[in-house]
Design a protein around this motif. Structure first.
Motif, PDB file in Angstrom:
ATOM      1  N   ARG A 207       1.033  -1.083  -0.173  1.00 48.19           N
ATOM      2  CA  ARG A 207      -0.131  -0.187   0.073  1.00 48.19           C
ATOM      3  C   ARG A 207       0.847   1.329   0.130  1.00 48.19           C
ATOM      4  O   ARG A 207       1.943   1.198   0.583  1.00 48.19           O
ATOM      5  CB  ARG A 207      -0.891  -0.141   1.007  1.00 48.19           C
ATOM      6  N   SER A 208       0.499   2.231  -0.375  1.00 50.37           N
ATOM      7  CA  SER A 208       1.042   3.637  -0.505  1.00 50.37           C
ATOM      8  C   SER A 208       1.093   3.998   1.176  1.00 50.37           C
ATOM      9  O   SER A 208       0.255   3.758   1.810  1.00 50.37           O
ATOM     10  CB  SER A 208       0.392   4.585  -1.402  1.00 50.37           C
ATOM     11  N   GLU A 209       1.885   4.979   1.085  1.00 47.79           N
ATOM     12  CA  GLU A 209       2.105   5.785   2.435  1.00 47.79           C
ATOM     13  C   GLU A 209       0.906   6.384   2.907  1.00 47.79           C
ATOM     14  O   GLU A 209       0.391   5.985   3.962  1.00 47.79           O
ATOM     15  CB  GLU A 209       3.416   6.797   2.547  1.00 47.79           C
ATOM     16  N   ASP A 210       0.357   7.136   2.317  1.00 49.46           N
ATOM     17  CA  ASP A 210      -1.141   7.750   2.483  1.00 49.46           C
ATOM     18  C   ASP A 210      -2.218   6.781   2.738  1.00 49.46           C
ATOM     19  O   ASP A 210      -2.782   6.809   3.658  1.00 49.46           O
ATOM     20  CB  ASP A 210      -1.623   8.638   1.381  1.00 49.46           C
ATOM     21  N   ARG A 211      -2.302   5.592   1.832  1.00 45.83           N
ATOM     22  CA  ARG A 211      -3.246   4.650   2.067  1.00 45.83           C
ATOM     23  C   ARG A 211      -3.074   3.857   3.301  1.00 45.83           C
ATOM     24  O   ARG A 211      -3.988   3.420   4.277  1.00 45.83           O
ATOM     25  CB  ARG A 211      -3.286   3.672   0.838  1.00 45.83           C
ATOM     26  N   ALA A 212      -1.895   3.524   3.814  1.00 49.79           N
ATOM     27  CA  ALA A 212      -1.606   2.657   4.757  1.00 49.79           C
ATOM     28  C   ALA A 212      -1.883   3.613   6.114  1.00 49.79           C
ATOM     29  O   ALA A 212      -2.184   3.155   7.311  1.00 49.79           O
ATOM     30  CB  ALA A 212      -0.062   2.568   4.902  1.00 49.79           C
ATOM     31  N   GLU A 213      -1.565   4.877   6.006  1.00 52.88           N
ATOM     32  CA  GLU A 213      -1.902   5.760   7.182  1.00 52.88           C
ATOM     33  C   GLU A 213      -3.375   5.815   7.675  1.00 52.88           C
ATOM     34  O   GLU A 213      -3.925   5.697   8.491  1.00 52.88           O
ATOM     35  CB  GLU A 213      -1.486   7.346   7.018  1.00 52.88           C
ATOM     36  N   GLU A 214      -4.162   5.854   6.391  1.00 48.90           N
ATOM     37  CA  GLU A 214      -5.678   5.895   6.132  1.00 48.90           C
ATOM     38  C   GLU A 214      -6.254   4.775   6.936  1.00 48.90           C
ATOM     39  O   GLU A 214      -7.198   4.778   7.764  1.00 48.90           O
ATOM     40  CB  GLU A 214      -6.409   6.135   5.005  1.00 48.90           C
ATOM     41  N   ILE A 215      -5.797   3.712   6.391  1.00 50.64           N
ATOM     42  CA  ILE A 215      -6.307   2.175   6.996  1.00 50.64           C
ATOM     43  C   ILE A 215      -5.781   2.148   8.573  1.00 50.64           C
ATOM     44  O   ILE A 215      -6.683   1.662   9.272  1.00 50.64           O
ATOM     45  CB  ILE A 215      -5.687   1.049   6.152  1.00 50.64           C
ATOM     46  N   ALA A 216      -4.611   2.590   8.886  1.00 54.68           N
ATOM     47  CA  ALA A 216      -4.214   2.258  10.280  1.00 54.68           C
ATOM     48  C   ALA A 216      -5.120   3.083  11.310  1.00 54.68           C
ATOM     49  O   ALA A 216      -5.596   2.778  12.111  1.00 54.68           O
ATOM     50  CB  ALA A 216      -2.868   2.729  10.431  1.00 54.68           C
ATOM     51  N   ALA A 217      -5.456   4.422  10.666  1.00 61.89           N
ATOM     52  CA  ALA A 217      -6.093   5.316  11.680  1.00 61.89           C
ATOM     53  C   ALA A 217      -7.849   4.753  11.805  1.00 61.89           C
ATOM     54  O   ALA A 217      -8.238   4.625  12.726  1.00 61.89           O
ATOM     55  CB  ALA A 217      -6.257   6.645  10.944  1.00 61.89           C
ATOM     56  N   ARG A 218      -8.037   4.238  10.638  1.00 67.75           N
ATOM     57  CA  ARG A 218      -9.528   3.894  10.795  1.00 67.75           C
ATOM     58  C   ARG A 218      -9.692   2.475  11.657  1.00 67.75           C
ATOM     59  O   ARG A 218     -10.620   2.357  12.325  1.00 67.75           O
ATOM     60  CB  ARG A 218     -10.069   3.366   9.178  1.00 67.75           C
ATOM     61  N   THR A 219      -8.591   1.617  11.511  1.00 64.06           N
ATOM     62  CA  THR A 219      -8.616   0.565  12.327  1.00 64.06           C
ATOM     63  C   THR A 219      -8.403   0.743  13.745  1.00 64.06           C
ATOM     64  O   THR A 219      -9.097   0.386  14.467  1.00 64.06           O
ATOM     65  CB  THR A 219      -7.063  -0.235  12.043  1.00 64.06           C
ATOM     66  N   VAL A 220      -7.576   1.911  14.169  1.00 66.08           N
ATOM     67  CA  VAL A 220      -7.465   2.369  15.510  1.00 66.08           C
ATOM     68  C   VAL A 220      -8.683   2.833  15.972  1.00 66.08           C
ATOM     69  O   VAL A 220      -9.445   2.398  17.175  1.00 66.08           O
ATOM     70  CB  VAL A 220      -6.552   3.226  15.695  1.00 66.08           C
ATOM     71  N   ASN A 221      -9.406   3.678  15.147  1.00 59.29           N
ATOM     72  CA  ASN A 221     -10.737   4.578  15.705  1.00 59.29           C
ATOM     73  C   ASN A 221     -11.825   3.345  15.559  1.00 59.29           C
ATOM     74  O   ASN A 221     -12.664   3.526  16.512  1.00 59.29           O
ATOM     75  CB  ASN A 221     -10.942   5.517  14.510  1.00 59.29           C
ATOM     76  N   LYS A 222     -11.900   2.540  14.811  1.00 56.38           N
ATOM     77  CA  LYS A 222     -13.053   1.368  14.947  1.00 56.38           C
ATOM     78  C   LYS A 222     -12.650   0.628  16.226  1.00 56.38           C
ATOM     79  O   LYS A 222     -13.764   0.273  16.993  1.00 56.38           O
ATOM     80  CB  LYS A 222     -12.793   0.371  13.758  1.00 56.38           C
ATOM     81  N   GLN A 223     -11.596   0.260  16.589  1.00 60.21           N
ATOM     82  CA  GLN A 223     -11.287  -0.412  17.639  1.00 60.21           C
ATOM     83  C   GLN A 223     -11.862   0.204  19.068  1.00 60.21           C
ATOM     84  O   GLN A 223     -12.206  -0.045  20.159  1.00 60.21           O
ATOM     85  CB  GLN A 223      -9.749  -0.873  17.868  1.00 60.21           C
ATOM     86  N   ARG A 224     -11.255   1.730  19.115  1.00 56.70           N
ATOM     87  CA  ARG A 224     -11.693   2.730  20.110  1.00 56.70           C
ATOM     88  C   ARG A 224     -13.388   2.690  20.076  1.00 56.70           C
ATOM     89  O   ARG A 224     -13.656   2.837  21.386  1.00 56.70           O
ATOM     90  CB  ARG A 224     -11.148   4.052  19.879  1.00 56.70           C
ATOM     91  N   SER A 225     -13.897   2.740  19.076  1.00 57.40           N
ATOM     92  CA  SER A 225     -15.246   2.753  19.019  1.00 57.40           C
ATOM     93  C   SER A 225     -15.991   1.633  19.487  1.00 57.40           C
ATOM     94  O   SER A 225     -16.896   1.472  20.329  1.00 57.40           O
ATOM     95  CB  SER A 225     -15.869   2.851  17.665  1.00 57.40           C
ATOM     96  N   LYS A 226     -15.348   0.287  19.430  1.00 54.53           N
ATOM     97  CA  LYS A 226     -15.947  -0.791  19.794  1.00 54.53           C
ATOM     98  C   LYS A 226     -15.805  -0.921  21.400  1.00 54.53           C
ATOM     99  O   LYS A 226     -16.546  -1.475  22.012  1.00 54.53           O
ATOM    100  CB  LYS A 226     -15.010  -2.028  19.161  1.00 54.53           C
TER     101      LYS A 226
END
Length: 52
Positions: A25-44
């Motif tokens: 994945r590109s740097e930008d896409r990797a950052e987006e996926i990582a942030a979404r993953t963390v936020n999803k976990q925090r929400s859960k």
């Protein structure tokens, strides 16, 4: 990183970001996926503000 993130969240973000980059994945896409993953976990876990 957002101030609301804990040390655990930051570690998870870095781990997911590196994993995504290794998968090509590109740097930008990797950052987006990582942030979404963390936020999803925090929400859960109930560590985010409710939307009204």
């Amino acid at each position: 990183m957002p101030k609301a993130w804990s040390d655990k969240d930051e570690r998870q973000y870095k781990h997911v970001k590196e994993s995504e980059k290794e998968r090509g994945r590109s740097e930008d896409r990797a950052e987006e996926i990582a942030a979404r993953t963390v936020n999803k976990q925090r929400s859960k876990e109930g560590r985010t503000r409710d939307k009204q």
